[in-house]
Design a protein around this motif. Structure first.
Motif, mmCIF file in Angstrom:
data_model
loop_
_atom_site.group_PDB
_atom_site.id
_atom_site.type_symbol
_atom_site.label_atom_id
_atom_site.label_comp_id
_atom_site.label_asym_id
_atom_site.label_seq_id
_atom_site.Cartn_x
_atom_site.Cartn_y
_atom_site.Cartn_z
ATOM 1 N N ALA A 17 -6.571 -3.118 33.455
ATOM 2 C CA ALA A 17 -7.281 -4.379 33.261
ATOM 3 C C ALA A 17 -7.914 -4.847 34.566
ATOM 4 N N LEU A 18 -7.199 -4.702 35.671
ATOM 5 C CA LEU A 18 -7.731 -5.121 36.963
ATOM 6 C C LEU A 18 -8.876 -4.237 37.418
ATOM 7 N N SER A 19 -8.836 -2.961 37.061
ATOM 8 C CA SER A 19 -9.896 -2.059 37.503
ATOM 9 C C SER A 19 -11.217 -2.358 36.802
ATOM 10 N N PHE A 20 -11.167 -3.022 35.653
ATOM 11 C CA PHE A 20 -12.386 -3.368 34.925
ATOM 12 C C PHE A 20 -12.794 -4.824 35.137
ATOM 13 N N ALA A 21 -12.146 -5.521 36.068
ATOM 14 C CA ALA A 21 -12.487 -6.918 36.338
ATOM 15 C C ALA A 21 -13.881 -6.994 36.949
ATOM 16 N N PRO A 22 -14.643 -8.035 36.594
ATOM 17 C CA PRO A 22 -15.987 -8.155 37.155
ATOM 18 C C PRO A 22 -15.928 -8.471 38.650
ATOM 19 N N PRO A 23 -16.968 -8.086 39.408
ATOM 20 C CA PRO A 23 -16.982 -8.381 40.839
ATOM 21 C C PRO A 23 -17.133 -9.877 41.068
ATOM 22 N N PRO A 24 -16.772 -10.350 42.258
ATOM 23 C CA PRO A 24 -16.936 -11.764 42.557
ATOM 24 C C PRO A 24 -18.400 -12.187 42.422
ATOM 25 N N GLN A 25 -18.616 -13.399 41.954
ATOM 26 C CA GLN A 25 -19.966 -13.916 41.791
ATOM 27 C C GLN A 25 -20.320 -14.783 42.988
ATOM 28 N N ILE A 26 -21.606 -14.823 43.297
ATOM 29 C CA ILE A 26 -22.062 -15.604 44.432
ATOM 30 C C ILE A 26 -23.095 -16.608 43.954
ATOM 31 N N ALA A 27 -22.873 -17.855 44.288
ATOM 32 C CA ALA A 27 -23.838 -18.900 43.956
ATOM 33 C C ALA A 27 -24.297 -19.532 45.266
ATOM 34 N N ARG A 28 -25.596 -19.554 45.476
ATOM 35 C CA ARG A 28 -26.128 -20.167 46.688
ATOM 36 C C ARG A 28 -26.555 -21.584 46.374
ATOM 37 N N ALA A 29 -26.129 -22.513 47.198
ATOM 38 C CA ALA A 29 -26.491 -23.910 47.003
ATOM 39 C C ALA A 29 -27.765 -24.228 47.789
ATOM 40 N N GLN A 30 -28.226 -25.462 47.694
ATOM 41 C CA GLN A 30 -29.433 -25.900 48.403
ATOM 42 C C GLN A 30 -29.277 -25.704 49.896
ATOM 43 N N GLU A 31 -30.354 -25.291 50.534
ATOM 44 C CA GLU A 31 -30.355 -25.202 51.986
ATOM 45 C C GLU A 31 -30.414 -26.612 52.550
ATOM 46 N N SER A 32 -29.750 -26.800 53.672
ATOM 47 C CA SER A 32 -29.662 -28.137 54.241
ATOM 48 C C SER A 32 -30.892 -28.499 55.062
ATOM 49 N N THR A 33 -31.832 -27.573 55.232
ATOM 50 C CA THR A 33 -33.074 -27.896 55.917
ATOM 51 C C THR A 33 -34.215 -27.698 54.940
ATOM 52 N N GLU A 34 -35.419 -28.058 55.344
ATOM 53 C CA GLU A 34 -36.566 -27.983 54.453
ATOM 54 C C GLU A 34 -37.085 -26.564 54.271
ATOM 55 N N VAL A 35 -36.780 -25.671 55.200
ATOM 56 C CA VAL A 35 -37.293 -24.302 55.144
ATOM 57 C C VAL A 35 -36.459 -23.483 54.161
ATOM 58 N N LYS A 36 -37.129 -22.898 53.164
ATOM 59 C CA LYS A 36 -36.441 -22.041 52.190
ATOM 60 C C LYS A 36 -36.523 -20.604 52.678
ATOM 61 N N ARG A 37 -35.400 -19.908 52.707
ATOM 62 C CA ARG A 37 -35.354 -18.525 53.166
ATOM 63 C C ARG A 37 -34.854 -17.658 52.030
ATOM 64 N N LYS A 38 -35.580 -16.608 51.712
ATOM 65 C CA LYS A 38 -35.158 -15.690 50.659
ATOM 66 C C LYS A 38 -34.140 -14.703 51.206
ATOM 67 N N LEU A 39 -33.150 -14.417 50.386
ATOM 68 C CA LEU A 39 -32.120 -13.448 50.738
ATOM 69 C C LEU A 39 -32.658 -12.045 50.462
ATOM 70 N N LYS A 40 -32.677 -11.191 51.493
ATOM 71 C CA LYS A 40 -33.202 -9.831 51.351
ATOM 72 C C LYS A 40 -32.080 -8.824 51.092
ATOM 73 N N VAL A 41 -30.958 -8.970 51.797
ATOM 74 C CA VAL A 41 -29.819 -8.057 51.660
ATOM 75 C C VAL A 41 -28.581 -8.892 51.365
ATOM 76 N N GLN A 42 -27.906 -8.555 50.252
ATOM 77 C CA GLN A 42 -26.708 -9.309 49.855
ATOM 78 C C GLN A 42 -25.554 -8.337 49.658
ATOM 79 N N VAL A 43 -24.583 -8.386 50.551
ATOM 80 C CA VAL A 43 -23.384 -7.563 50.460
ATOM 81 C C VAL A 43 -22.399 -8.262 49.527
ATOM 82 N N GLN A 44 -21.860 -7.521 48.571
ATOM 83 C CA GLN A 44 -20.889 -8.080 47.635
ATOM 84 C C GLN A 44 -19.499 -8.115 48.277
ATOM 85 N N PRO A 45 -18.758 -9.201 48.098
ATOM 86 C CA PRO A 45 -17.409 -9.289 48.662
ATOM 87 C C PRO A 45 -16.424 -8.392 47.917
#
Length: 113
Positions: A17-45
């Motif tokens: 059951a544990l081996s078929f568990a889904p990977p952790p999910q990542i939710a990005r919240a609002q950036e605290s500055t006005e500049v929006k930056r796109k994520l190019k490389v996302q390593v999964q935890p």
């Protein structure tokens, strides 16, 4: 002897059951500055085996500082279970954003389910 076999079967089923568990999910919240930056490389935890065995789950909130070159410069933990904080920080350290005109920061939530 029958009890011993039942315990072994239960352990095998739990491991499967544990081996078929889904990977952790990542939710990005609002950036605290006005500049929006796109994520190019996302390593999964990586979900820690000890946390999995102890049925520990939940969100880790991180404040991430992104350099002008798009590299993660600093990570500050805002909350989360201590067993999950390290793997979340390790994954986010490997992230790469688009370059921008200045250093920015963003709040990131890593969800371990």
């Amino acid at each position: 002897m029958a009890r011993h076999h039942s315990v072994i079967r239960l352990a095998i089923l739990a491991a499967l059951a544990l081996s078929f568990a889904p990977p952790p999910q990542i939710a990005r919240a609002q950036e605290s500055t006005e500049v929006k930056r796109k994520l190019k490389v996302q390593v999964q935890p990586v979900y820690p085996e000890l946390a999995r065995r102890m049925n520990i789950h939940g969100k880790v909130r991180l404040e991430v500082t992104i350099g002008a070159d798009g590299a993660v410069k600093n990570i500050h933990c805002l909350g989360g279970h201590p067993l999950l904080v390290g793997p979340a920080q390790d994954a986010v350290r490997g992230w790469k954003y688009e370059p921008g005109p200045k250093e920015t920061s963003v709040i990131v939530e890593v969800n371990f389910e």
